[in-house]
Design a protein around this motif. Structure first.
Motif, PDB file in Angstrom:
ATOM      1  N   THR A 122       0.579  -1.090   0.185  1.00 26.15           N
ATOM      2  CA  THR A 122       0.086  -0.094   0.020  1.00 26.15           C
ATOM      3  C   THR A 122       1.140   1.385   0.086  1.00 26.15           C
ATOM      4  OG1 THR A 122      -0.023  -0.277   2.584  1.00 26.15           O
ATOM      5  CG2 THR A 122      -1.835  -1.560   1.386  1.00 26.15           C
ATOM      6  N   THR A 123       2.032   1.280   0.509  1.00 23.71           N
ATOM      7  CA  THR A 123       2.639   2.446   1.110  1.00 23.71           C
ATOM      8  C   THR A 123       3.547   2.299  -0.889  1.00 23.71           C
ATOM      9  OG1 THR A 123       4.998   1.169   1.840  1.00 23.71           O
ATOM     10  CG2 THR A 123       2.967   2.584   3.059  1.00 23.71           C
ATOM     11  N   GLY A 152       1.529   3.027  -3.585  1.00 21.89           N
ATOM     12  CA  GLY A 152       0.569   4.624  -3.806  1.00 21.89           C
ATOM     13  C   GLY A 152       1.725   5.575  -3.951  1.00 21.89           C
ATOM     14  N   TYR A 176       2.203   5.350  -8.297  1.00 23.76           N
ATOM     15  CA  TYR A 176       0.978   6.246  -9.037  1.00 23.76           C
ATOM     16  C   TYR A 176       0.974   7.754  -8.527  1.00 23.76           C
ATOM     17  CZ  TYR A 176      -1.215   1.317  -9.836  1.00 23.76           C
ATOM     18  OH  TYR A 176      -1.435   0.329 -10.121  1.00 23.76           O
ATOM     19  N   GLY A 177       1.144   7.734  -7.247  1.00 28.00           N
ATOM     20  CA  GLY A 177       1.236   9.335  -7.143  1.00 28.00           C
ATOM     21  C   GLY A 177       2.169   9.993  -7.714  1.00 28.00           C
ATOM     22  N   SER A 204      -4.802   5.797 -12.498  1.00 23.01           N
ATOM     23  CA  SER A 204      -3.501   5.728 -11.253  1.00 23.01           C
ATOM     24  C   SER A 204      -4.746   6.082  -9.942  1.00 23.01           C
ATOM     25  CB  SER A 204      -2.620   6.439 -11.083  1.00 23.01           C
ATOM     26  OG  SER A 204      -1.353   6.384 -12.162  1.00 23.01           O
ATOM     27  N   VAL A 229      -5.489   3.738  -6.448  1.00 26.35           N
ATOM     28  CA  VAL A 229      -5.682   3.509  -5.700  1.00 26.35           C
ATOM     29  C   VAL A 229      -6.636   4.057  -4.869  1.00 26.35           C
ATOM     30  CG1 VAL A 229      -4.252   5.065  -3.843  1.00 26.35           C
ATOM     31  CG2 VAL A 229      -3.750   4.843  -6.584  1.00 26.35           C
ATOM     32  N   TYR A 260      -5.931   7.124   1.820  1.00 26.58           N
ATOM     33  CA  TYR A 260      -5.290   6.265   0.360  1.00 26.58           C
ATOM     34  C   TYR A 260      -5.277   7.315  -0.631  1.00 26.58           C
ATOM     35  CZ  TYR A 260      -5.194   1.441   2.046  1.00 26.58           C
ATOM     36  OH  TYR A 260      -4.516   0.615   2.822  1.00 26.58           O
ATOM     37  N   SER A 273      -1.740   8.575  -1.277  1.00 27.24           N
ATOM     38  CA  SER A 273      -0.440   8.328  -2.574  1.00 27.24           C
ATOM     39  C   SER A 273      -0.173   9.892  -3.307  1.00 27.24           C
ATOM     40  CB  SER A 273      -2.107   7.522  -3.520  1.00 27.24           C
ATOM     41  OG  SER A 273      -1.553   7.538  -5.182  1.00 27.24           O
TER      42      SER A 273
END
Length: 323
Positions: A18-19, A22, A25-26, A129, A133, A158, A162
Motif C-alpha cells: 500500500t505504501t 501508492g 502511482y502518486g 492511477s 488507488v 489512501y 498516494s
C-alpha cells in the motif's frame, strides 16, 4: 498494560504494497499532470528516471501483495471476479494502468511532441492511477465488519497519501536537477502533506470518539438486561482468525507511534521542504532527500497503525470487549 483490544494483524507485505504502489502511482500522477500543464522540462533522461522509479515502486508493491495470499501462483484468478470484488477490480485497474505508463515512457524516449497524443496518454495515466488507488482503498472501506476501515477517511487517506508521497518524491528529483518547476512541485508536496496531516488527526480522533461500537451485548442481542460476559472461550489454542484478526497493541504504544508517524511522515518533511525552497546548492538537495526518507518511514508507521488498530467484529467471539 491496558490494551486497545483485538485488532487486525499488520502483514508486512500488505503494508509495503500500500505504501510503495501508492507512492509510485502518486509520482506518476504528478509527473503526468505537470506534463499536461507544460511545466515539465524537456529532459528525456529526467523523465525516464522518474517514470522508471514510478514503475519500480508500483510493480514491487503489487508483487509483494501476492506474498500475503495462500497460493500466490493463483493470484491471476482473482481478476475474474471484477463484478463483485474490489480486490479483483484493483488487479484489473493496475494492469490497465501499465498501458499508459509504458506509452508515456515511449513518448518521452522517442521525443514525440504531439501535444494531443501526450494529453491523451498523460490523462489516461492520471485517471487509471487514481482508479487503482481508489480500488485499493475500497478493499478495506467496503468491509462493514471493521469500523476503523468502513468510513470516509479510508478512501480519502489512501488517495491523499498516494498524492503526498508522490509529490515528495518528485520534489526531490526536481530540486536535484534544479528545474524551474521545483517550487511548484514543492508547493504541491506541502499542500498534500498538510492535508494528509489534518486528515490523519481527524481519523485518529474518530477512532477514539466514534459512538456505539459493537460489543458482546450488541453482537448477541443480550445486552439489554445487563452486562454480557463471555462464559468460556471457543477453544484454547491459536487459529487463523486470531492470528490474522486478533492482534493486540497497547494503547500507550499506539499513542506513541501516532506521534512518531505524524512527526516523521508529515511535520519533518514539511519543515525540510520549506528549508529547501529558501536554501540552495547541496543543502537544498539534502533537505529534499531527507524529506523523502522521513516521509517513507512515517507512512510505513501510519500504515502499520492502520492495520494494527482495526478491530474485526469476529474478535467478540473470542472474548474482546468491543470491536
Amino acid at each position: 498494560m491496558s490494551a486497545i483490544g483485538n485488532a487486525m494483524h499488520p502483514a508486512k507485505s500488505v503494508i509495503f504494497f500500500t505504501t510503495a504502489s501508492g507512492a509510485g502511482y502518486g509520482l506518476l500522477i504528478w509527473f503526468a499532470l505537470f506534463g499536461l500543464l507544460n511545466r515539465m522540462p524537456l529532459d528525456r533522461d529526467f523523465a525516464l528516471v522518474v517514470l522508471g522509479v514510478a514503475f519500480t515502486l508500483v510493480t514491487a508493491g503489487l508483487l509483494s501483495s501476492t506474498a500475503h495470499l495462500g497460493h500466490p501462483e493463483r493470484a491471476w484468478r482473482a481478476l475474474s471476479q471484477w463484478k463483485t470484488s474490489w480486490l479483483s477490480r484493483e488487479g484489473v485497474a493496475a494492469i490497465l494502468a501499465y498501458l499508459p505508463m509504458f506509452a508515456y515512457g515511449y513518448i518521452w524516449f522517442m521525443g514525440i511532441q504531439d501535444r494531443n497524443l501526450v494529453a491523451v496518454v498523460a490523462g489516461a495515466s492520471i485517471v487509471l492511477s487514481l482508479v487503482t488507488v481508489y480500488c485499493t482503498a475500497m478493499i478495506y472501506a467496503s468491509l462493514k465488519t471493521i469500523r476503523a476501515w468502513h468510513n470516509g477517511y479510508t478512501v480519502g487517506g489512501y488517495l491523499i497519501f498516494s498524492l503526498m508521497t508522490g509529490a515528495v518524491l518528485l520534489t526531490f528529483f526536481a530540486h536535484l536537477r534544479q528545474y524551474d518547476m521545483r517550487d511548484e512541485v514543492s508547493a504541491a508536496a506541502l499542500l498534500t502533506l498538510g492535508v494528509g496531516l489534518f486528515l490523519k488527526q481527524f481519523y485518529w480522533r474518530f477512532l477514539q470518539t466514534a459512538s456505539s461500537p459493537s460489543d458482546i451485548g450488541t453482537a448477541t442481542g443480550l445486552g439489554g438486561p445487563g452486562k454480557t460476559t463471555l462464559l468460556e472461550g471457543p477453544h484454547t489454542e491459536s487459529n487463523y482468525l486470531m492470528d490474522e484478526m486478533g492482534f493486540r497493541i497497547a494503547r500507550k504504544h499506539a499513542d506513541k507511534l501516532r506521534v512518531y508517524a505524524s512527526m516523521l511522515g508529515f511535520v519533518l518533511p514539511i519543515v525540510l521542504i520549506v528549508m529547501a525552497v529558501f536554501l540552495g546548492g547541496w543543502v537544498e538537495i539534502l533537505c529534499t532527500l531527507f524529506a523523502v526518507a522521513f516521509c517513507a518511514v512515517g507512512i510505513l508507521l501510519e500504515r502499520w497503525l492502520f492495520f494494527a488498530e482495526a478491530r474485526h467484529v469476529v474478535t467478540l467471539y473470542y472474548g474482546a470487549a468491543r470491536a
